[in-house]
Design a protein around this motif. Structure first.
Motif, PDB file in Angstrom:
ATOM      1  N   HIS A  29       0.852  -1.186   0.000  1.00  0.00           N
ATOM      2  CA  HIS A  29       0.000   0.000   0.000  1.00  0.00           C
ATOM      3  C   HIS A  29       0.893   1.242   0.000  1.00  0.00           C
ATOM      4  O   HIS A  29       2.007   1.199   0.514  1.00  0.00           O
ATOM      5  CB  HIS A  29      -0.928  -0.028   1.217  1.00  0.00           C
ATOM      6  N   GLU A 131      -3.260   3.111  -5.143  1.00  0.00           N
ATOM      7  CA  GLU A 131      -4.458   2.734  -4.401  1.00  0.00           C
ATOM      8  C   GLU A 131      -5.569   3.726  -4.718  1.00  0.00           C
ATOM      9  O   GLU A 131      -5.359   4.935  -4.696  1.00  0.00           O
ATOM     10  CB  GLU A 131      -4.185   2.701  -2.895  1.00  0.00           C
ATOM     11  N   SER A 138     -11.383  -0.461  -1.467  1.00  0.00           N
ATOM     12  CA  SER A 138     -10.091   0.044  -1.945  1.00  0.00           C
ATOM     13  C   SER A 138      -9.522  -0.925  -2.974  1.00  0.00           C
ATOM     14  O   SER A 138      -9.495  -2.138  -2.751  1.00  0.00           O
ATOM     15  CB  SER A 138      -9.087   0.154  -0.787  1.00  0.00           C
ATOM     16  N   THR A 140      -6.037  -1.805  -4.812  1.00  0.00           N
ATOM     17  CA  THR A 140      -4.596  -1.568  -4.720  1.00  0.00           C
ATOM     18  C   THR A 140      -3.892  -2.354  -5.812  1.00  0.00           C
ATOM     19  O   THR A 140      -4.141  -3.551  -5.978  1.00  0.00           O
ATOM     20  CB  THR A 140      -4.061  -2.013  -3.346  1.00  0.00           C
TER      21      THR A 140
END
Lengths: 231, 116
Positions: A29, A131, A138, A140
């Motif tokens: 991330h 991201e 989310s 990513t």
């Protein structure tokens, strides 16, 4: 429109992923926090028709600034004689390029340098991390360019691609779907991540995923697990 | 390789800042309390929160609801971008003083004024 562009980018990138070795690993991330230290334990068990590969790594990381963090790992693997021992050392740096939420997506970089234990075999990796938030979800994406060199292996470039689509249900339970791609490997499977906060900056994060290879006809499953203590 | 470079370049271009005007709101952290503790922001729009830490110790703005973590150094300010949010209440807290430093962002649906 943005969704169409993102889908196009995803398709194009997936088609270009080429790598060998163990593609299933952590999905990175982009965000970094200052004044943070962490201890990390990663576990990976890959089972195919012929054998089981077991790899573990232990690392310590420290933020160098508001945007850069540095981590050092020692990597252990079980060899073909079923002996588990030291396999490699690794330095890893993550860079946060954009503040969370400022732009359409958040961006970061990952750099890794790995040396095999007692072998002249090196691996340098550069990665781009993205991201994008969709409400409580989310997406990513990680793209990696890997260069391997040394007397113990054939010099070559490789590419890898990782994807995680996560639903932020509650801090301790965040289910996701993960995709990993490299040469001769396309893996997909469910995963779970979570975080438990304690006093101050202390928190325990975990990830658990079960990835199945889908491009071949043989058995190839990987169980991956990460425990990360931040303080 | 050329295809790989092209793809990464395209992705960077896609992610370039396409920022519209962003509403700015201010929060003050004083004696481990957020002021105001309940901050109304427009729903459906990206919002810029400028947080002033007037304390002598650092604090970490933390919100699972908003998916944001940001350290604010003592006597400094930090910027947190949030949204676009659906109408609703979003909790946040200071990770170093979670019992006192607590607050809520309330995303409010904007009434569209009809000039006709």
């Amino acid at each position: 429109m943005k969704n169409q562009l993102l889908a196009t980018a995803l398709l194009l990138t997936c088609c270009l992923a080429q790598a060998d070795g163990y593609v299933v690993d952590k999905v990175y991330h982009p965000n970094v926090l200052p004044d943070e230290q962490r201890l990390e334990w990663r576990f990976m068990s890959r089972q195919n028709d012929d054998r089981n590969v077991l790899a573990q790594r232990i690392g310590y990381g420290h933020s160098l600034s508001e945007y850069v963090t540095l981590e050092a790992y020692i990597v252990g693997e079980r060899d073909s004689d079923d002996n588990f021992g030291l396999q490699a050392y690794e330095l890893e740096s993550r860079w946060m390029l954009t503040d969370q939420g400022r732009y359409w997506a958040d961006w970061g970089l990952v750099f890794e340098l790995e040396k095999q234990h007692k072998q002249d075999a090196w691996e340098a990796t550069s990665g781009l991390v993205m991201e994008k938030e969709f409400g409580r979800n989310s997406l990513t994406l990680n793209w990696f360019l890997v260069y391997e060199w040394g007397k113990a292996l054939h010099d070559e470039f490789e590419t890898e691609f990782r994807m995680q689509y996560r639903f932020r249900w509650k801090p301790q339970v965040q289910p996701s779907i993960e995709v990993f791609m490299g040469e001769d490997f396309v893996g997909i499977g469910p995963a779970l991540m979570g975080v438990q906060r304690f006093d101050g900056q202390r928190q325990l994060k975990w990830e658990l995923g079960f990835i199945s290879e889908v491009s071949g006809i043989g058995k190839d499953h990987t169980l991956r697990f990460v425990l990360e203590y931040e303080f | 390789m050329a295809k790989g470079r092209l793809t990464i370049g395209m992705l960077l271009v896609l992610g370039l800042p396409c920022q519209a005007e962003v509403d700015e709101f201010e929060l003050v952290l004083k004696e481990h309390l957020f002021y105001p503790a309940r901050l109304e922001v427009p729903a459906g729009r990206k919002v810029k929160l400028v947080i002033h830490n007037q304390d002598d110790t650092p604090e970490e703005f933390d919100s699972f609801d908003l998916n944001r973590e940001k350290v604010i150094f003592p006597k400094r300010k930090a910027t947190v971008y949030i949204g676009p949010l659906k109408p609703g209440v979003y909790d946040f807290f200071g990770e170093f003083n979670p019992n006192t430093a607590r607050g809520q962002v309330v995303a409010v649906k904007q009434e569209i004024s009809d000039a006709n």
